[in-house]
Design a protein around this motif. Structure first.
Motif, short mmCIF file in Angstrom:
data_model
loop_
_atom_site.label_atom_id
_atom_site.label_comp_id
_atom_site.label_asym_id
_atom_site.label_seq_id
_atom_site.Cartn_x
_atom_site.Cartn_y
_atom_site.Cartn_z
N SER A 127 -5.42 5.45 1.36
CA SER A 127 -4.02 5.77 1.17
C SER A 127 -3.37 6.05 2.51
O SER A 127 -3.83 6.90 3.25
N PRO A 128 -2.27 5.34 2.84
CA PRO A 128 -1.55 5.63 4.08
C PRO A 128 -1.07 7.07 4.13
O PRO A 128 -0.96 7.66 5.20
N LEU A 129 -0.77 7.67 2.97
CA LEU A 129 -0.32 9.06 2.95
C LEU A 129 -1.41 10.00 3.44
O LEU A 129 -1.14 10.99 4.11
N THR A 130 -2.67 9.66 3.12
CA THR A 130 -3.79 10.50 3.55
C THR A 130 -4.22 10.18 4.97
O THR A 130 -4.49 11.06 5.78
N MET A 131 -4.27 8.88 5.28
CA MET A 131 -4.76 8.47 6.60
C MET A 131 -3.82 8.90 7.72
O MET A 131 -4.26 9.31 8.80
N ASN B 131 -0.85 -5.69 -5.22
CA ASN B 131 -0.93 -5.44 -6.65
C ASN B 131 -1.38 -4.01 -6.88
O ASN B 131 -2.56 -3.71 -6.84
N PRO B 132 -0.44 -3.10 -7.09
CA PRO B 132 -0.80 -1.70 -7.26
C PRO B 132 -1.77 -1.44 -8.40
O PRO B 132 -2.66 -0.62 -8.29
N SER B 133 -1.63 -2.15 -9.53
CA SER B 133 -2.50 -1.87 -10.67
C SER B 133 -3.93 -2.25 -10.38
O SER B 133 -4.87 -1.58 -10.79
N ALA C 182 0.81 -1.22 0.00
CA ALA C 182 0.00 0.00 0.00
C ALA C 182 0.84 1.26 0.00
O ALA C 182 0.35 2.33 -0.36
N LEU C 183 2.10 1.17 0.42
CA LEU C 183 2.98 2.34 0.44
C LEU C 183 4.38 1.89 0.04
O LEU C 183 4.92 0.95 0.61
N SER D 136 1.74 5.99 -2.88
CA SER D 136 0.63 5.14 -2.48
C SER D 136 -0.09 4.62 -3.73
O SER D 136 -0.83 5.38 -4.37
N PRO D 137 0.12 3.36 -4.12
CA PRO D 137 -0.56 2.83 -5.30
C PRO D 137 -2.07 2.78 -5.14
O PRO D 137 -2.78 2.66 -6.13
#
Length: 409
Positions: free
Chosen positions: A401-405, A390-392, A104-105, A127-128
């Motif tokens: 998104s861990p960046l947002t959370m 699997n990012p795609s 996820a990151l 963050s995919p």
């Protein structure tokens, strides 16, 4: 789904869909509401990820060939997908530092040239889940006394010999703090009499995603030389091979605990008599990895790059528990340039001298090509195992998104 159910039972349709590539599943979600609901169900995604097996993120070290960035699945029926990294076009070189356990990151480092003899190194968090990117630029320049031909070395955390400074990074998760962290160790060389000046660790910094802040810890309490970004995060710590001085072979392991934000006790490598035939010099490309939840050492023989051994530390932190677990002899005609790591499904990823990527099964020793080849040393790749992430696929079905959370600002 209704029309197919009249021909095939519903469970058969689900089984068929579970073997399709992610891109096809993304298209099929537009067929109907029932298909969209099915392909978004957690049990179906779990089945699909189990079928696809381990996924490898392949990143070109030279950003000029970024179109070759790919996601490679262990299950050949799923195949390979081109993957676009949304990190912009400012980089001349990228390298993967690490990823979260579910993909996820992903943490990368990128190098950009500022002027002829100066460059800047940045940490890139991607963050995919959402395609969101966060770039953490370093405030200092990296000065090269000669020409900036060391972009790959700098991005991967190695000293090229012509630069007065380089950085090594580690990435990991602190479960008690519920926070992703990055540690950066800066090595600096004296500018006076550069030919004889030794390079030493000068500063340690920690970035907290939750706090969105770098914290300086000052000069570390050791003088060991670390080369390369950490590719072994285990037991809550990032690990590096370390040498007593710049021109010496590796003789120990340095670990940094993300929870405590401090260095752990230095660990010893296997006894010399058990590893005397293998090269522990930086040119020998020895590396650390994680094997089935244990710290592992990968090293090639002193004489060639066709034979390598893998040792596993059975009991974490106990040097006497090092055990040689695998001995790999490549077929005649195959020569390895470097080992890029171990997958969760018992394979070693190797970069060959022609810059092609292969996987060797540690059980039956069978070699399989990843399907990506370079065109000389200017087309080399970096690889990291994303497990069953699997990012795609996640980009299509959504997710947090861990960046947002962790950092809502």
């Amino acid at each position: 789904m209704a029309s197919l159910s009249s021909i095939f039972p519903c469970n058969v349709v689900i089984e068929i869909l579970a073997y399709l590539p992610a891109r096809s599943l993304a298209r099929f979600r537009c067929v109907s509401k029932s298909w969209r609901s099915l392909l978004s169900e957690k049990y179906f995604l779990t089945m699909w990820l189990n079928r696809s097996g381990t996924s490898l993120l392949v990143v070109p070290l030279e950003w000029d060939i970024r179109d070759k960035c790919s996601l490679v699945f262990e299950n050949v029926s799923i195949g390979r997908e081109n993957l676009r990294l949304p990190v912009g076009n400012d980089w001349v070189s990228l390298s993967v530092v690490g990823s979260s356990s579910d993909g996820a990151l992903i943490c990368l480092t990128g190098l950009s040239f500022v002027r002829r003899n100066a460059s800047k190194l940045a940490v890139i968090l991607w963050s995919p889940f959402t395609g969101e990117v966060k770039t953490l630029s370093h405030h200092d320049y990296i000065y090269c006394h000669e020409r900036p031909l060391c972009s790959e070395s700098q991005a991967q955390g190695y000293s090229s010999g012509c630069c007065v400074r380089y950085h090594v990074h580690g990435f990991g998760y602190a479960p008690n703090a519920r926070d992703y962290k990055i540690v950066r160790i800066t090595y600096s060389r004296g500018v006076a009499r550069r030919a004889v000046a030794s390079i030493r660790p000068s500063n340690v910094e920690v970035y907290s995603l939750g706090r969105d802040k770098w914290t300086s810890l000052g000069r570390p309490n050791f003088t060991r030389t670390i080369r390369g970004n950490s590719r072994a995060f285990i037991n809550g710590a990032a690990h590096w091979l370390a040498a007593p001085r710049e021109d010496a072979p590796y003789n120990s392991i340095v670990a940094f605990g993300m929870e405590e934000e401090s260095f752990k006790q230095v660990m010893r490598l296997p006894r010399k008599r058990n590893i005397s035939q293998y090269s522990l010099h930086s040119r020998g490309k020895a590396t650390l990895a994680v094997s089935c939840g244990s710290l592992a050492l990968i090293a090639f023989t002193v004489w060639d790059r066709e034979v390598c051994g893998i040792w596993v530390m059975k009991e974490y932190g106990v040097a006497s528990s090092w055990t040689k677990q695998h001995h790999i002899v490549l077929p005649i005609g195959l020569t390895c340039r470097a080992a890029l790591g171990l997958t969760g499904n018992g394979k070693i990823v190797l970069r060959m001298v022609d810059e092609s990527l292969v996987c060797c099964d540690l059980g039956d020793k069978q070699i399989s090509e990843v399907g990506i080849g370079g065109e000389g040393t200017e087309s080399s790749f970096d690889v990291i195992d994303l497990g069953r992430g699997n990012p795609s696929l996640r980009n299509q079905v959504g997710g947090g998104s861990p960046l947002t959370m962790l950092n809502p600002r």
